[in-house]
Design an enzyme around this catalytic site. Sequence first.
Site, PDB file in Angstrom:
ATOM      1  CG  HIS A 106      -9.590  55.985 -32.520  1.00 16.38           C
ATOM      2  ND1 HIS A 106     -10.518  56.259 -33.481  1.00 16.38           N
ATOM      3  CD2 HIS A 106     -10.207  55.187 -31.615  1.00 16.38           C
ATOM      4  CE1 HIS A 106     -11.654  55.664 -33.179  1.00 16.38           C
ATOM      5  NE2 HIS A 106     -11.498  54.982 -32.058  1.00 16.38           N
ATOM      6  CG  HIS A 108      -9.487  52.384 -28.016  1.00 12.19           C
ATOM      7  ND1 HIS A 108     -10.426  53.119 -27.332  1.00 12.19           N
ATOM      8  CD2 HIS A 108      -9.983  52.221 -29.268  1.00 12.19           C
ATOM      9  CE1 HIS A 108     -11.449  53.373 -28.125  1.00 12.19           C
ATOM     10  NE2 HIS A 108     -11.211  52.838 -29.311  1.00 12.19           N
TER      11      HIS A 108
END
Length: 145
Positions: A106, A108
């Site tokens: 992922h 951020h």
Amino acid sequence: MSLEGAYDPVNIFAKIIQGKMPCAKVYEDEDVLSFMDAFPQSRGHTLVIPKTPVRNLLDVDAEMLQMLIERTQMIAKGVQRAFLPEGIILTQFNGAVAGQTVFHLHFHIIPAYADTELSGHGGTKMADMEQLQRHAAIVAAALDL
Ligand code: AMP
């Protein structure tokens, strides 16, 4: 290639992708899901994840990575329009030693505000889900789709 073992198919982001856990969704397409971080480091902290089961940057194929970073830029522009931060920090951690806590790749997107200090990464103060839903809706409305 993998830092620290195999992909865990029941990690929290896998459950979110499968709809088994709730999230404050910002954006979704065939390949990517984006939602508000539940322990935000600042107002508007947003995550972007691929739907493919990959632990980290080392595991993802180049084509998926290119698509993911393009979507991340598109969503970061939405975050910028939505919250008008003075800056945006993009982070991505690989391996527990590096600070990764959820082992599904992922990015951020963390808005940085001139007058507000960032909370630490991996905080313990969970945000109110209704507020996250409101923030998600504001970012979603600001996306240039
Ligand atoms: P990392 O430490 O880079 O692996 O980032 C994982 C991020 O996921 C952290 O910023 C957490 O606050 C966030 N997080 C953990 N659980 C959830 C959840 N259920 N929904 C949204 N974000 C989460």
